[in-house]
Motif scaffolding. Structure first.
Motif, PDB file in Angstrom:
ATOM      1  N   ALA A   1       0.822  -1.206   0.000  1.00  0.00           N
ATOM      2  CA  ALA A   1       0.000   0.000   0.000  1.00  0.00           C
ATOM      3  C   ALA A   1       0.861   1.262   0.000  1.00  0.00           C
ATOM      4  CB  ALA A   1      -0.932  -0.003   1.209  1.00  0.00           C
ATOM      5  N   ALA A   2       1.976   1.221   0.707  1.00  0.00           N
ATOM      6  CA  ALA A   2       2.855   2.396   0.772  1.00  0.00           C
ATOM      7  C   ALA A   2       3.447   2.717  -0.594  1.00  0.00           C
ATOM      8  CB  ALA A   2       3.971   2.155   1.787  1.00  0.00           C
ATOM      9  N   THR A   3       3.753   1.683  -1.368  1.00  0.00           N
ATOM     10  CA  THR A   3       4.294   1.900  -2.712  1.00  0.00           C
ATOM     11  C   THR A   3       3.242   2.541  -3.606  1.00  0.00           C
ATOM     12  OG1 THR A   3       5.812   0.033  -2.499  1.00  0.00           O
ATOM     13  CG2 THR A   3       5.279   0.759  -4.730  1.00  0.00           C
ATOM     14  N   ARG A   4       2.016   2.034  -3.564  1.00  0.00           N
ATOM     15  CA  ARG A   4       0.951   2.608  -4.384  1.00  0.00           C
ATOM     16  C   ARG A   4       0.684   4.062  -3.988  1.00  0.00           C
ATOM     17  NH1 ARG A   4      -1.421  -2.260  -2.878  1.00  0.00           N
ATOM     18  NH2 ARG A   4      -3.115  -1.192  -1.744  1.00  0.00           N
ATOM     19  N   ALA A   5       0.724   4.343  -2.705  1.00  0.00           N
ATOM     20  CA  ALA A   5       0.521   5.716  -2.238  1.00  0.00           C
ATOM     21  C   ALA A   5       1.625   6.637  -2.743  1.00  0.00           C
ATOM     22  CB  ALA A   5       0.462   5.744  -0.711  1.00  0.00           C
ATOM     23  N   ALA A   6       2.850   6.118  -2.802  1.00  0.00           N
ATOM     24  CA  ALA A   6       3.970   6.918  -3.305  1.00  0.00           C
ATOM     25  C   ALA A   6       3.823   7.191  -4.798  1.00  0.00           C
ATOM     26  CB  ALA A   6       5.285   6.198  -3.022  1.00  0.00           C
ATOM     27  N   VAL A   7       3.317   6.228  -5.546  1.00  0.00           N
ATOM     28  CA  VAL A   7       3.072   6.447  -6.975  1.00  0.00           C
ATOM     29  C   VAL A   7       2.037   7.557  -7.168  1.00  0.00           C
ATOM     30  CG1 VAL A   7       2.202   5.405  -9.102  1.00  0.00           C
ATOM     31  CG2 VAL A   7       3.723   4.095  -7.615  1.00  0.00           C
TER      32      VAL A   7
END
Length: 347
Positions: free
Chosen positions: A149-155
């Motif tokens: 989820a953190a990666t998607r939020a960063a994108v």
């Protein structure tokens, strides 16, 4: 006269059956390839319908040199001369790649503030989209992990940043992306909220569609690389974006006629799955690699354009939100540009 024993007779029959089975196993793939090749050749026959030319919604992928300082005002003017009279509306300018954690350093697109207004002056109406991508950790341990989820939020945060920097839209190319990936669909839903708030298009590069039902599963079982998407998954992606560009190259086809027939089939499959409210673009090979999966003598622009027009003619000749996308500017030849202009931009 000596007769074989019962056990010897049974053994002989079993041996003969094994030989026949082995022969069938050898012949089946050959027969399948012959049948598939014949179907693609037939798909490449006929004449495209009148009017199956550009609708003014084409695109081109541009390399990183446009935002890192290597390109100058003279290059923008040369690009403008090149594109005038074509149907190109969108420039996918490489502004990445994204880091594996989804972040994007501003140093990756330091000259965007120069490029975007320069293009707007030289080519009014042409949109400059930030082309962002990364390798996914779907087949190797290294890469971006969309399940985090953190990666998607960063994108999503990176998308806000490039739009704030002045880009007219954002174009994503994340590979290899397996059919059915629900984390990608969730990411697109989140990205759409951001792009809509900015009045900007959300665009994606898409994998090819199964040439046969569930072919991606079969191929993935034997190779570990599914390559294709199901037609249903392609449609799920297409309904979440404003623009989808099918990468109709690197097809493993050895001849122009087979490649053109394959592109015609892919065009039809994509048209069937894409809603009329989404821009559908078919990729044209403006590069000339010779490697596994891509033969330059087969994957030509004339064959691709003819295939696109045939598929469009047979499936939805009047589709307005349709075009082609040229990959990629720095590898293109004069012959590529001529074939695009004569075959697709021709009035």
């Amino acid at each position: 006269m000596a007769y074989p024993s019962t056990s010897e007779a049974i053994g002989a029959v079993a041996k003969e059956n094994r030989s026949r089975t082995a022969l069938v196993l050898v012949l089946l793939p050959v027969l399948f390839l012959l049948a598939a090749g014949t179907a693609l050749r037939v798909n490449y026959t006929g004449d495209p319908a009148d009017g199956t030319y550009t609708r003014g919604q084409d695109a081109i992928w541009l390399g990183h040199a446009w935002v890192d300082g290597r390109k100058k005002d003279a290059d923008v003017q040369a690009l403008a001369r090149r594109l005038r009279g074509t149907g190109i509306r969108d420039l996918y300018v490489h502004a990445g790649p994204l880091e594996h954690d989804g972040t994007l350093p501003k140093s990756a697109y330091t000259k965007a503030g120069w490029l975007i207004p320069a293009v707007h002056r030289a080519l009014p109406g042409v949109r400059v989209q930030a082309w962002l991508g990364d390798v996914l950790a779907t087949e190797t341990p290294d890469g971006m992990r969309l399940e985090r989820a953190a990666t998607r939020a960063a994108v999503v945060a990176s998308t806000r940043e490039v739009l704030a920097a002045g880009f007219d839209g954002v174009h994503f190319d994340l590979e290899p992306l397996h059919s059915g990936d629900r984390h990608y669909l969730g990411l697109l839903d989140d990205l759409r909220e951001v792009t809509r708030a900015h009045g900007a298009p959300l665009s994606v590069a898409a994998h090819q569609i199964d040439p046969l039902p569930a072919f991606h599963s079969l191929w993935g079982t034997f190779t570990g690389h599914p390559k294709w998407w199901s037609q249903a998954y392609f449609g799920q992606v297409a309904r979440r974006v404003d623009q989808i560009a099918l990468m109709s190259y690197d097809t493993m086809q050895p001849l122009q006629s087979l490649y053109g027939g394959y592109v015609a089939q892919q065009t039809s499959l994509a048209l069937e799955a894409t809603p009329p409210t989404t821009d559908l673009l078919m990729g044209l090979p403006f590069f000339h690699d010779d490697r596994f999966g891509h033969r330059a003598s087969a994957e030509t622009v004339p064959a691709a354009v003819r295939g696109v027009r045939l598929g469009l003619s047979r499936t939805d000749a009047d589709r307005e939100r349709f075009g082609v996308a040229l990959y990629v500017d720095f590898a293109a030849t004069e012959d590529d540009w001529t074939a695009y202009r004569k075959g697709w931009s021709h009035p």
